[in-house]
Design an enzyme around this catalytic site. Sequence first.
Site, mmCIF file in Angstrom:
data_model
loop_
_atom_site.group_PDB
_atom_site.id
_atom_site.type_symbol
_atom_site.label_atom_id
_atom_site.label_comp_id
_atom_site.label_asym_id
_atom_site.label_seq_id
_atom_site.Cartn_x
_atom_site.Cartn_y
_atom_site.Cartn_z
ATOM 1 N N ASP A 17 2.463 -5.962 -1.592
ATOM 2 C CA ASP A 17 3.038 -5.044 -0.622
ATOM 3 C C ASP A 17 3.459 -3.836 -1.705
ATOM 4 O O ASP A 17 3.942 -4.107 -2.655
ATOM 5 C CB ASP A 17 4.048 -5.434 0.191
ATOM 6 C CG ASP A 17 4.234 -4.338 1.345
ATOM 7 O OD1 ASP A 17 3.543 -3.469 1.566
ATOM 8 O OD2 ASP A 17 5.095 -4.362 2.068
ATOM 9 N N GLY A 18 3.258 -2.547 -1.359
ATOM 10 C CA GLY A 18 3.801 -1.530 -2.031
ATOM 11 C C GLY A 18 2.685 -0.518 -2.699
ATOM 12 O O GLY A 18 3.228 0.575 -3.255
ATOM 13 N N HIS A 34 -3.908 1.527 -4.612
ATOM 14 C CA HIS A 34 -4.597 0.233 -4.396
ATOM 15 C C HIS A 34 -5.520 -0.219 -5.752
ATOM 16 O O HIS A 34 -5.724 -1.166 -6.072
ATOM 17 C CB HIS A 34 -5.586 0.431 -3.425
ATOM 18 C CG HIS A 34 -5.000 0.252 -1.725
ATOM 19 N ND1 HIS A 34 -4.018 -0.537 -1.543
ATOM 20 C CD2 HIS A 34 -4.950 1.521 -0.983
ATOM 21 C CE1 HIS A 34 -3.598 -0.324 -0.450
ATOM 22 N NE2 HIS A 34 -4.005 0.856 0.087
ATOM 23 N N ARG A 68 -5.647 1.099 10.151
ATOM 24 C CA ARG A 68 -5.168 2.119 9.059
ATOM 25 C C ARG A 68 -6.404 2.952 9.673
ATOM 26 O O ARG A 68 -7.449 3.007 9.905
ATOM 27 C CB ARG A 68 -5.198 1.446 7.950
ATOM 28 C CG ARG A 68 -3.917 0.678 7.807
ATOM 29 C CD ARG A 68 -3.593 0.342 6.066
ATOM 30 N NE ARG A 68 -2.536 -0.404 6.145
ATOM 31 C CZ ARG A 68 -1.896 -0.918 5.040
ATOM 32 N NH1 ARG A 68 -2.490 -0.411 3.960
ATOM 33 N NH2 ARG A 68 -0.863 -1.600 4.865
ATOM 34 N N LEU A 128 -7.686 -22.140 -12.478
ATOM 35 C CA LEU A 128 -7.184 -21.404 -11.327
ATOM 36 C C LEU A 128 -8.090 -21.241 -10.445
ATOM 37 O O LEU A 128 -9.036 -20.970 -10.420
ATOM 38 C CB LEU A 128 -6.682 -20.067 -11.873
ATOM 39 C CG LEU A 128 -5.984 -19.505 -10.843
ATOM 40 C CD1 LEU A 128 -4.539 -19.824 -10.581
ATOM 41 C CD2 LEU A 128 -5.589 -17.835 -11.382
#
Length: 241
Positions: A17-18, A34, A68, A128
């Site tokens: 977020d942010g 982004h 959005r 990972l």
Amino acid sequence: MHSEAAPKALHAAIIMDGNGRWATQRGLPRLAGHHRGVEAIRRTAEACPDLGIGTLTLYAFSADNWQRPAEEVGGLMRLLRSYLRNETQRLARTGTRLSVVGRRDRLPTGIPEAIAAAEAATAAGTRLHLRICVDYSARDAIIAAARRLQGEEAVTREDFGALVAGEMHGSPVEVDLLIRTGGEQRLSDFLLWEAAYAELHFTERMWPDFGPEDLAAAMAEFQRRERRFGGLKTAAVPAAA
């Protein structure tokens, strides 16, 4: 000679977020935030294995994010397409397996195919497991699982969890540590089933500024916490006289 078992690789999940606020504070268009957020994905993912994290799940685009502005949504979809095109080889080279979690039927033409190609190209990665949630809703996933169970009389938590995860994504992975950046303190329909016993960590750091040192700090806090999973702390056994 007795050897200790290797510690279990942890599952960390992050609500990134942010991005928009980071850009607005700097007089930039929201999409600039982004784009910087993609760099944060790269450096955070690279730091995971050395911190004992084997699975990293990132909340990139929720089912509600379609509300959005069309310009921002379009920009996010182009960014996703670019990420798949530019990052797949690096992920494969670093032993990172990529999975994209969420609906694919509403994504723009060509993106579902690009996702499938990236997943196939990185399938052998074992260092990972990077899971990116796109057009994802935890509540919708739970509803879909419940619908598939109609008529079933006996279902275990494990069975239901597998349905929530979906056939495409294999067995559910319980979240150990859930991080949210940007100062907000809510789950926003993210991994509600898998995060039932997750430790929560909230930070004011905006996602574009998040990095290995922030992840290490969250992990250090996680290691200090006592996880009882509804039970009690095991009492120490007194030494024999």
